[in-house]
Scaffold this motif. Structure first.
Motif, mmCIF file in Angstrom:
data_model
loop_
_atom_site.group_PDB
_atom_site.id
_atom_site.type_symbol
_atom_site.label_atom_id
_atom_site.label_comp_id
_atom_site.label_asym_id
_atom_site.label_seq_id
_atom_site.Cartn_x
_atom_site.Cartn_y
_atom_site.Cartn_z
ATOM 1 N N UNK A 95 1.102 -0.734 0.008
ATOM 2 C CA UNK A 95 0.024 0.243 -0.130
ATOM 3 C C UNK A 95 0.689 1.406 0.191
ATOM 4 N N UNK A 96 1.818 1.493 0.790
ATOM 5 C CA UNK A 96 2.735 2.310 1.177
ATOM 6 C C UNK A 96 3.835 2.278 -0.366
ATOM 7 N N UNK A 97 3.850 1.593 -1.121
ATOM 8 C CA UNK A 97 4.949 1.733 -2.322
ATOM 9 C C UNK A 97 3.426 2.155 -3.226
ATOM 10 N N UNK A 98 2.215 1.953 -3.321
ATOM 11 C CA UNK A 98 1.279 2.214 -4.004
ATOM 12 C C UNK A 98 0.797 3.687 -4.348
ATOM 13 N N UNK A 99 0.718 4.353 -2.916
ATOM 14 C CA UNK A 99 0.524 5.701 -2.388
ATOM 15 C C UNK A 99 1.606 6.410 -2.867
ATOM 16 N N UNK A 100 3.205 5.940 -2.720
ATOM 17 C CA UNK A 100 4.427 6.916 -2.956
ATOM 18 C C UNK A 100 4.069 7.282 -5.171
ATOM 19 N N UNK A 101 3.575 5.614 -5.505
ATOM 20 C CA UNK A 101 3.730 6.157 -6.813
ATOM 21 C C UNK A 101 2.313 7.167 -7.323
ATOM 22 N N UNK A 102 1.288 6.865 -6.625
ATOM 23 C CA UNK A 102 -0.125 7.483 -7.075
ATOM 24 C C UNK A 102 0.824 9.278 -6.556
ATOM 25 N N UNK A 103 1.057 9.105 -5.547
ATOM 26 C CA UNK A 103 2.057 10.708 -5.319
ATOM 27 C C UNK A 103 2.155 11.058 -6.851
ATOM 28 N N UNK A 104 3.240 10.356 -6.794
ATOM 29 C CA UNK A 104 4.250 10.646 -7.949
ATOM 30 C C UNK A 104 3.371 10.812 -9.398
ATOM 31 N N UNK A 105 2.254 10.162 -9.772
ATOM 32 C CA UNK A 105 1.370 10.948 -10.583
ATOM 33 C C UNK A 105 1.126 11.771 -10.593
ATOM 34 N N UNK A 106 -0.013 12.122 -9.448
ATOM 35 C CA UNK A 106 -0.034 13.638 -9.162
ATOM 36 C C UNK A 106 0.887 14.339 -9.284
ATOM 37 N N UNK A 107 2.162 14.187 -8.934
ATOM 38 C CA UNK A 107 2.841 15.647 -9.027
ATOM 39 C C UNK A 107 3.581 15.943 -10.477
ATOM 40 N N UNK A 108 3.598 14.769 -11.174
ATOM 41 C CA UNK A 108 4.449 14.807 -12.155
ATOM 42 C C UNK A 108 3.165 15.696 -13.949
ATOM 43 N N UNK A 109 1.444 15.335 -13.200
ATOM 44 C CA UNK A 109 0.769 15.624 -13.893
ATOM 45 C C UNK A 109 0.546 16.960 -13.485
ATOM 46 N N UNK A 110 0.294 17.820 -12.385
ATOM 47 C CA UNK A 110 0.263 18.805 -11.394
ATOM 48 C C UNK A 110 1.365 19.932 -12.337
ATOM 49 N N UNK A 111 2.594 18.915 -12.263
ATOM 50 C CA UNK A 111 3.887 19.620 -12.236
ATOM 51 C C UNK A 111 3.778 20.496 -13.596
ATOM 52 N N UNK A 112 3.327 19.444 -14.850
ATOM 53 C CA UNK A 112 3.368 19.805 -16.369
ATOM 54 C C UNK A 112 2.013 20.571 -16.876
ATOM 55 N N UNK A 113 1.098 20.665 -15.909
ATOM 56 C CA UNK A 113 -0.179 21.679 -16.226
ATOM 57 C C UNK A 113 0.329 22.514 -16.240
ATOM 58 N N UNK A 114 0.782 22.958 -14.684
ATOM 59 C CA UNK A 114 1.978 24.376 -14.474
ATOM 60 C C UNK A 114 2.834 24.857 -15.460
ATOM 61 N N UNK A 115 3.461 23.840 -15.821
ATOM 62 C CA UNK A 115 4.789 24.471 -17.179
ATOM 63 C C UNK A 115 3.719 23.890 -18.551
ATOM 64 N N UNK A 116 2.735 23.919 -18.406
ATOM 65 C CA UNK A 116 1.749 24.231 -19.643
ATOM 66 C C UNK A 116 1.320 25.601 -19.796
ATOM 67 N N UNK A 117 1.130 25.615 -19.073
ATOM 68 C CA UNK A 117 0.312 27.316 -17.924
ATOM 69 C C UNK A 117 0.877 28.055 -18.513
ATOM 70 N N UNK A 118 2.516 28.249 -18.241
ATOM 71 C CA UNK A 118 3.483 29.107 -18.413
ATOM 72 C C UNK A 118 4.196 29.165 -20.073
ATOM 73 N N UNK A 119 4.088 27.966 -21.199
ATOM 74 C CA UNK A 119 4.420 28.343 -22.460
ATOM 75 C C UNK A 119 3.687 29.690 -22.896
#
Length: 119
Positions: A95-119
């Protein structure tokens, strides 16, 4: 945009360095599946360090590194693959591993959205 490139550099440099120095320990602490040897995690760490280096070069005044568009593609590809593995139940078994990976997915998507907004 410069701040986002520095965040990108740090978010790739730190885990990359940890995977190169102590791959099996890093995976155990995060609750992720551990292979018998550290070859593949170290290889992944080397790739992350390479991406961090390219992003760092892009953040300097002369540029010529990976660039913001390239970083967005890398982030969204990584997030899609990780999310697919989790959905198909081919990811971490703990469960801890799955949570770590889901948090990574969320962070990558959020960061990408932020970066797209600055282009």
């Amino acid at each position: 945009m410069q701040q986002l490139l520095w965040i990108e550099t740090l978010l790739k440099f730190i885990p990359g360095l940890l995977l190169i120095i102590a791959p099996l320990t890093t995976l155990r602490v995060l609750g992720l599946p551990r292979p018998d040897a550290g070859f593949w995690p170290r290889l992944c760490g080397a790739l992350l360090l390479g991406l961090a280096g390219a992003t760092f070069i892009e953040g300097t005044s002369k540029g010529h590194g990976l660039g913001m568009a390239g970083v967005i593609v890398v982030n969204l590809t990584g997030a899609a693959v990780l999310a697919s593995l989790l959905i198909l139940e081919a990811g971490p078994k703990s469960r801890r591993g799955a949570i770590a990976v889901w948090l990574t997915v969320c962070a990558l998507v959020l960061l990408s959205i932020t970066e797209i907004a600055t282009l």
